[in-house]
Design a protein around this motif. Structure first.
Motif, PDB file in Angstrom:
ATOM      1  N   TYR A 211     -10.820 -37.292  19.586  1.00 34.65           N
ATOM      2  CA  TYR A 211     -10.889 -38.001  18.306  1.00 34.65           C
ATOM      3  C   TYR A 211      -9.505 -38.386  17.808  1.00 34.65           C
ATOM      4  N   ALA A 212      -8.530 -37.522  18.042  1.00 28.54           N
ATOM      5  CA  ALA A 212      -7.170 -37.812  17.590  1.00 28.54           C
ATOM      6  C   ALA A 212      -6.594 -39.025  18.309  1.00 28.54           C
ATOM      7  N   TYR A 213      -6.931 -39.170  19.606  1.00 32.61           N
ATOM      8  CA  TYR A 213      -6.396 -40.299  20.366  1.00 32.61           C
ATOM      9  C   TYR A 213      -6.908 -41.622  19.809  1.00 32.61           C
ATOM     10  N   PHE A 217      -3.897 -44.576  15.696  1.00 31.95           N
ATOM     11  CA  PHE A 217      -3.506 -45.865  15.135  1.00 31.95           C
ATOM     12  C   PHE A 217      -4.631 -46.450  14.271  1.00 31.95           C
ATOM     13  N   LYS A 218      -5.456 -45.560  13.738  1.00 30.83           N
ATOM     14  CA  LYS A 218      -6.548 -45.921  12.829  1.00 30.83           C
ATOM     15  C   LYS A 218      -7.505 -46.943  13.430  1.00 30.83           C
ATOM     16  N   GLY A 219      -7.759 -46.820  14.724  1.00 33.60           N
ATOM     17  CA  GLY A 219      -8.726 -47.684  15.387  1.00 33.60           C
ATOM     18  C   GLY A 219      -8.122 -48.720  16.309  1.00 33.60           C
ATOM     19  N   ALA A 220      -6.828 -48.958  16.203  1.00 35.13           N
ATOM     20  CA  ALA A 220      -6.164 -49.880  17.129  1.00 35.13           C
ATOM     21  C   ALA A 220      -5.885 -49.153  18.440  1.00 35.13           C
ATOM     22  N   ASN A 221      -5.862 -49.890  19.540  1.00 31.35           N
ATOM     23  CA  ASN A 221      -5.604 -49.277  20.839  1.00 31.35           C
ATOM     24  C   ASN A 221      -4.119 -48.959  21.008  1.00 31.35           C
ATOM     25  N   PRO A 222      -3.780 -47.781  21.527  1.00 32.63           N
ATOM     26  CA  PRO A 222      -2.386 -47.483  21.861  1.00 32.63           C
ATOM     27  C   PRO A 222      -1.868 -48.472  22.903  1.00 32.63           C
ATOM     28  N   PRO A 223      -0.579 -48.784  22.885  1.00 32.53           N
ATOM     29  CA  PRO A 223      -0.027 -49.784  23.825  1.00 32.53           C
ATOM     30  C   PRO A 223      -0.303 -49.465  25.286  1.00 32.53           C
ATOM     31  N   GLU A 224      -0.172 -48.185  25.679  1.00 36.38           N
ATOM     32  CA  GLU A 224      -0.385 -47.848  27.091  1.00 36.38           C
ATOM     33  C   GLU A 224      -1.837 -48.075  27.507  1.00 36.38           C
ATOM     34  N   LEU A 225      -2.755 -47.943  26.575  1.00 36.96           N
ATOM     35  CA  LEU A 225      -4.161 -48.185  26.886  1.00 36.96           C
ATOM     36  C   LEU A 225      -4.427 -49.683  27.012  1.00 36.96           C
ATOM     37  N   GLU A 226      -3.808 -50.480  26.164  1.00 36.69           N
ATOM     38  CA  GLU A 226      -3.963 -51.938  26.275  1.00 36.69           C
ATOM     39  C   GLU A 226      -3.465 -52.425  27.634  1.00 36.69           C
ATOM     40  N   THR A 227      -2.343 -51.869  28.077  1.00 36.51           N
ATOM     41  CA  THR A 227      -1.804 -52.257  29.380  1.00 36.51           C
ATOM     42  C   THR A 227      -2.771 -51.889  30.500  1.00 36.51           C
ATOM     43  N   ARG A 228      -3.354 -50.707  30.422  1.00 33.44           N
ATOM     44  CA  ARG A 228      -4.304 -50.275  31.439  1.00 33.44           C
ATOM     45  C   ARG A 228      -5.562 -51.149  31.424  1.00 33.44           C
TER      46      ARG A 228
END
Length: 424
Positions: A211-213, A217-228
């Protein structure tokens, strides 16, 4: 609209390709928030497909994947008199999950407080309770459990300090006070570390990090996840150029909202050929509202709205009220408040655990909540119209298999989300 839509000749159309028989298929599987090696899913598929094949009288044979690239395996199936070849690839993000879970005890508890603050102060937690209590309880479980562990550690530390003060302090004075305090802190630390060591039995740390992950960013995807996710889209786009009959993307749990955005990006970019393989999306045990109800989830909400109206794919969403970790029968688009005009997807129905599992099997699994969350990927001893192995290795596309299948009447479509913006 929940039914699969017909083409001009009355046959269903999926992603520009005619629905019907499948001889060759590519399956891409996006796991949920899972730190384990993808071989876990191969072994689960091997074991459960054998059990389902024995029950349903068909045959499946797994072999190692011949091509390079992502981790996967191949399946040769003989179902309903047809031979089908399927390649299954796992789209891996377990390394990202492992990295996000690599925090110390103090950082973990700070993360807990921040995550709880985000869900409570944004109003998301209250609105989620209006859908299903089960996943909300699952979200609160790690908070209660970890705070309980902390309380026990503090209690144990206090007992050690008092014992030390009674036995040592009278003889050593101020130094004895410090020694007793350090002993108490040491015991508290050891106890908390022991709790973390046995988390594979209670899943408190695991769920908290999950849940913390999503909330960091309050619902936005972390940058490393967007890249993946960009890499995931590239792998699927390449498969869509192959001489095959269907490309099926399967998302499970937290992997569902990743799959939604990956597919939306593919279609928007024009990377889905009109005369290519049928493009299908099977979402299982989804927890989309845990993310889409957060204030900065505009990207996900926009992708949900876009995908729901697209004629480039077929989207079937399967959950079950018996799965307390999923938002069972909650239409992820509608409840997020972004259902577009002309909404086509998803087709929402239940895997009906209480009916597709025998009473004895249901009794065995009923209180194993985390195991039930994976039941969609497993065998049923009284299967109905949901069969994961026929979907992923059988002779019909997803759209053909569920042509005319009505959505569950008990599905939830109330738009209870407070945040419905689709642009930053």
């Amino acid at each position: 609209m929940s039914d699969i839509q017909p083409g001009e000749d009355g046959q269903p159309v999926e992603g520009g390709a005619r629905a019907g028989q499948v001889l060759r298929r590519r399956v891409f599987y996006i796991p949920g928030y899972d730190p384990f090696h993808p071989r876990r899913y191969r072994e689960l598929y091997r074991k459960e497909s054998a059990a389902q094949a024995a029950t349903s009288s068909y045959s499946l044979h797994l072999t190692p994947k011949q091509s390079g690239g992502t981790y996967g395996w191949e399946v040769a199936a003989h179902i309903d008199g047809a031979d089908v070849q399927t390649q299954i690839d796992v789209l891996v993000w377990s390394d990202i999950v492992k990295s996000s879970m690599d925090t110390g005890l103090v950082a973990t508890y700070l993360q807990l407080l921040r995550t709880a603050w985000i869900y409570i102060c944004s109003g998301a937690l209250w609105r989620l309770t209006q859908l299903r209590k089960g996943p909300v309880i699952a979200a609160l479980y790690p908070v209660v459990f970890l705070l309980g562990q902390l309380a026990l550690a503090v209690l144990a530390a206090g007992m050690v300090v008092r014992l030390g003060q009674a036995l040592v302090v009278p003889n050593l004075g101020w130094a004895g006070q410090m020694l007793a305090l350090l002993a108490g802190l040491g015991v508290a630390g050891l106890l908390l570390r022991w709790f973390r060591k046995i988390d594979n039995r209670v899943f408190a740390y695991y769920l908290m990090h999950d849940y913390a992950y999503s909330a960091q960013f309050k619902g936005a995807n972390p940058p490393e996840l967007e890249t993946r996710m960009t890499g995931f889209a590239d792998a699927i786009a390449e498969a869509l150029q192959d001489d095959i009959d269907e490309v099926l993307l399967v998302g499970h749990s937290s992997g569902v909202h990743l799959a939604v955005s990956v597919l939306a990006d593919l279609i928007r970019a024009g990377r889905v050929p009109k005369l290519g393989p049928a493009l299908s999306f099977l979402s299982l045990g989804q927890v989309v509202p845990m993310v889409s109800f957060l204030p900065q989830a505009q990207r996900l909400r926009a992708d949900l709205a876009f995908l729901a109206a697209s004629d480039a794919l077929v989207w079937v969403d399967v959950t079950a009220p018996g799965d307390g970790c999923a938002f069972a029968l909650c239409d992820p688009v509608a409840v997020s408040g972004v259902a577009p005009v002309g909404k086509r997807w998803p087709l929402v129905f239940s895997a009906a655990f209480t009916q597709s599992l025998s009473p004895a099997r249901w009794k065995e699994l009923r209180w194993r909540f985390f195991r039930l969350h994976f039941q969609y990927l497993c065998a049923f001893d009284r299967p109905r119209d949901y069969d994961y192995f026929q979907i992923t290795a059988g002779p019909l596309t997803l759209g053909a298999r569920y042509q005319g299948r009505p959505a569950s009447q008990s599905r939830i479509e109330a738009p209870v989300n407070k945040y419905t913006s689709v642009t930053p």
